[in-house]
Design an enzyme around this catalytic site. Sequence first.
Site, short mmCIF file in Angstrom:
data_model
loop_
_atom_site.label_atom_id
_atom_site.label_comp_id
_atom_site.label_asym_id
_atom_site.label_seq_id
_atom_site.Cartn_x
_atom_site.Cartn_y
_atom_site.Cartn_z
N GLU A 194 20.92 89.28 13.16
CA GLU A 194 20.97 90.45 12.28
C GLU A 194 22.23 91.29 12.55
OE1 GLU A 194 18.88 89.82 14.67
OE2 GLU A 194 18.64 91.56 15.98
N CYS A 299 27.90 82.40 26.49
CA CYS A 299 26.88 81.90 27.41
C CYS A 299 27.49 81.01 28.47
CB CYS A 299 25.82 81.13 26.65
SG CYS A 299 26.49 79.66 25.90
P1 NAD Z 1 18.75 87.78 21.35
O1 NAD Z 1 17.72 86.97 22.06
O2 NAD Z 1 18.67 89.25 21.42
O3 NAD Z 1 18.74 87.40 19.79
C1 NAD Z 1 18.74 86.04 19.38
C2 NAD Z 1 17.89 85.90 18.14
O4 NAD Z 1 16.52 86.14 18.45
C3 NAD Z 1 18.26 86.87 17.04
O5 NAD Z 1 18.26 86.17 15.82
C4 NAD Z 1 17.19 87.95 17.11
O6 NAD Z 1 16.89 88.48 15.84
C5 NAD Z 1 15.99 87.22 17.67
N1 NAD Z 1 15.18 88.02 18.59
C6 NAD Z 1 15.64 88.89 19.52
N2 NAD Z 1 14.61 89.38 20.26
C7 NAD Z 1 13.49 88.80 19.78
C8 NAD Z 1 12.11 88.90 20.13
N3 NAD Z 1 11.69 89.66 21.14
N4 NAD Z 1 11.23 88.18 19.41
C9 NAD Z 1 11.64 87.37 18.41
N5 NAD Z 1 12.93 87.25 18.04
C10 NAD Z 1 13.86 87.94 18.72
O7 NAD Z 1 20.18 87.26 21.86
P2 NAD Z 1 21.60 87.85 21.51
O8 NAD Z 1 21.77 89.15 22.22
O9 NAD Z 1 21.85 87.80 20.05
O10 NAD Z 1 22.54 86.75 22.19
C11 NAD Z 1 22.97 86.80 23.51
C12 NAD Z 1 22.15 85.88 24.39
O11 NAD Z 1 22.24 84.55 23.91
C13 NAD Z 1 22.67 85.81 25.82
O12 NAD Z 1 21.57 85.82 26.69
C14 NAD Z 1 23.40 84.49 25.88
O13 NAD Z 1 23.49 83.91 27.16
C15 NAD Z 1 22.55 83.67 24.98
N6 NAD Z 1 23.28 82.53 24.48
C16 NAD Z 1 22.96 81.32 25.01
C17 NAD Z 1 23.65 80.20 24.60
C18 NAD Z 1 23.34 78.87 25.19
O14 NAD Z 1 23.72 77.87 24.60
N7 NAD Z 1 22.64 78.81 26.31
C19 NAD Z 1 24.65 80.31 23.62
C20 NAD Z 1 24.93 81.56 23.09
C21 NAD Z 1 24.23 82.67 23.52
#
Ligand code: NAD
Length: 514
Positions: A194, A299
């Site tokens: 979002e 990440c």
């Molecule tokens: P986030 O978990 O806040 O959001 C990711 C998605 O999940 C979004 O679309 C969001 O709307 C949804 N979301 C968030 N909280 C939720 C909940 N409680 N319940 C249901 N849906 C939810 O992550 P972010 O801040 O957008 O991204 C950063 C994170 O992603 C970091 O921890 C990073 O390490 C990780 N990441 C991991 C990789 C990998 O391949 N391991 C790659 C990129 C990013």
Amino acid sequence: LVRSFSVEPAFEPSHMELPPRVKLLIGGSFLDSKAEEWIDVINPATQDVVSKVPLTTAQEFETAVQAAKQAYPKWRDTPVTARQRIMLKFQELIRRDMDKLAQNVTMEQGKTLADARGDVFRGLEVVEHACNMSTLQMGEFVENVSTGIDTYSIRQPLGVCAGICPFNFPAMIPLWMFPIAVTCGNTFILKPSEKDPGASILLAELAAEAGLPPGVLNIVHGTHDVVNLICDHPDIKAVSFVGSDVAGSHIYSRAASTGKRVQCNMGAKNHAVVMPDAEADLTANGLVGAAFGAAGQRCMAISTAVFVGDTRTWEEHLVERAKRLKVTAGTEPQADVGPVISKQAKDRICNLVQSGVESGARLVLDGRDVQVPGYSKGNFIGPTILSDVTPDMECYKQEIFGPVLLCMKAGSLSEAIEIVNKNRYGNGTAIFTTSGVAARAFQHDVDVGQVGINVPIPVPLPFFSFTGWRGSFAGDMNFYGKAGVQFFTQIKTVTAQWKSSSSQGLTTVMPTSQ
Ligand code: NAD
């Protein structure tokens, strides 16, 4: 209001209203959501509202799933060669619009334009890989498992699949998901972050231009509620997730409890182990680039350096290089480090740095008060280095996800490996050394799924898979590569008997090979 996206762009302001409202993509049309709640998409360098993204209603979500379900039978029966050809065209169009995509990524996510091109390019490579799906999706065949009987396996698509994306790679991560899924013959519901949904919409326009039929790719927007709808929907067969641990573990258990296949790539704390014999320039440049590039919001960022032996000389190398990095808006030509995604993220990062200082770490470079001329409202943090960090500190236990490098000490390679292996994450790690013996021992003993040897960000190309381990991954089939194709297909095993006449009489005995 229904508009065909091949005619009008999905970002055009409706009713001359600014900022534009991000559309849903359902059944091949961009639609204005009827949502009551909308979230501002904010440019992190300026705080300008770029667009507004809807919290998709339950009814709209249902329409999207039904569109994907309806498109599935025809798409599944479309020859794999035809599906590949669409990907071939799609990759060409991504190349054509690379700059437009990168500009959108920089505007919504903040990273520098050069880095945003890298974001698009690393996704483009997955599309290129999907162009070879006919080979990737091949089954197996054993002739004569019993006399006149053959057994073969077929990889068939699952049906409607879904992807839930994080903010940090708004182009690459959607491209890790839907090109593989749809080229395998599935239809797809994509839920972009979002915080930066724009690149997904642009990519969907290009996919349609490449010939992807209506309903094969659909886009819904929102946060927790729409994610829960995805997890619960009985017509969705598989969920791909990339993001934080909190969301990932919730999604893994909720979606799996309804019988779905789930793959969750989650948080990380990537260590670089630096041996005393490491080549100085290569190592220091590698560490600084991997720690502070994309403002540490990767990440696979190196967020912790473990120095075997002397640390002070290395600190000097790092500080000298980190100070040279230009912190400014990603659109500025000289930018090296852009803003972090939000004010909240900035506060959280600064608080973790402060907690490190209070628990005894030494702040050798402090970027928290960086001033960026012309962008006083941006969420900027300059490169920050904390030394003498120990495993009990909060700044070490948590993923910081900002331009902060922690430095630790180890007495030997095995002590360094022990530190890495005790951390709960297992996404990526690297060793810097000129010793093949040390590199081989590290590669063998480290409990982490992606290892760099004198390579700071060892993100595998798409003919391999992205193989995070332990706390960084939940599921058993990884993203892209062979595992990605396995994730989006299920194996059907056929045993066939074709004989001109059968001498076999009636028997109640379990068949055995004859
Ligand atoms: P986030 O978990 O806040 O959001 C990711 C998605 O999940 C979004 O679309 C969001 O709307 C949804 N979301 C968030 N909280 C939720 C909940 N409680 N319940 C249901 N849906 C939810 O992550 P972010 O801040 O957008 O991204 C950063 C994170 O992603 C970091 O921890 C990073 O390490 C990780 N990441 C991991 C990789 C990998 O391949 N391991 C790659 C990129 C990013």
